[in-house]
Write an enzyme that holds these catalytic residues in place. Structure first.
Site: not given
Length: 158
Positions: A44-45
């Site tokens: 997700t980062c």
């Protein structure tokens, strides 16, 4: 206590991925988007920051600097920045002081990790006042970039 819209942003001094000290006061007079993220090299980062890099959220032409902060070391951030070709400042909050000052820290994260930055976004204006604040409890969510973009446009028209 969580920082909110209208509050003075907590100043900080952190090391960047290129091992230079950077402080929030370095951005005096300009809008800065502070993005806290949990960990480099994670799904997700990477999605969130590649979206910023690729202007997928249409930040083109907005009067705003982007600063991304995590508890990763400057060396880890440097490798990730090089690999992903990020075009914004990445700062190491290895000692977790800034994440705590912005109430953006998971005291207990997955795999029994403690003290990992929460995914969050703070838009700070040129006077150091928070104009947008979003702290996410769920690390798989991404801040509302459309709302941030709209707020930057409002600031430009004010």
């Amino acid at each position: 206590m969580a920082l909110k819209v209208g509050d003075k942003a907590a100043d900080f001094k952190l090391y960047s991925s290129d091992k230079k000290q950077v402080s929030l006061s370095d951005y005096k007079g300009q809008n800065v988007l502070i993005l806290f993220f949990p960990l480099a090299f994670t799904g997700t980062c990477t999605k969130e920051l590649c979206g910023i890099r690729d202007n997928a959220f249409d930040f083109n032409g907005l009067d705003m600097e982007v600063v991304a902060i995590s508890v990763d070391s400057p060396q880890t951030l440097a490798k990730w920045k090089e690999m992903e070709k990020y075009n914004f400042t990445m700062l190491s909050d290895f000692n977790k002081e800034v994440s705590r000052a912005y109430d953006s820290i998971y005291e207990n994260f997955s795999l029994d990790m403690h003290g990992v930055s929460k995914r969050s976004a703070f838009l700070v204006d040129g006077d150091g006042i928070i104009q947008y604040a979003e702290v996410l409890e769920n690390a798989t969510e991404i801040p509302n970039m459309a709302a941030i973009k709209d707020r930057v446009k409002e600031l430009a028209m004010a």
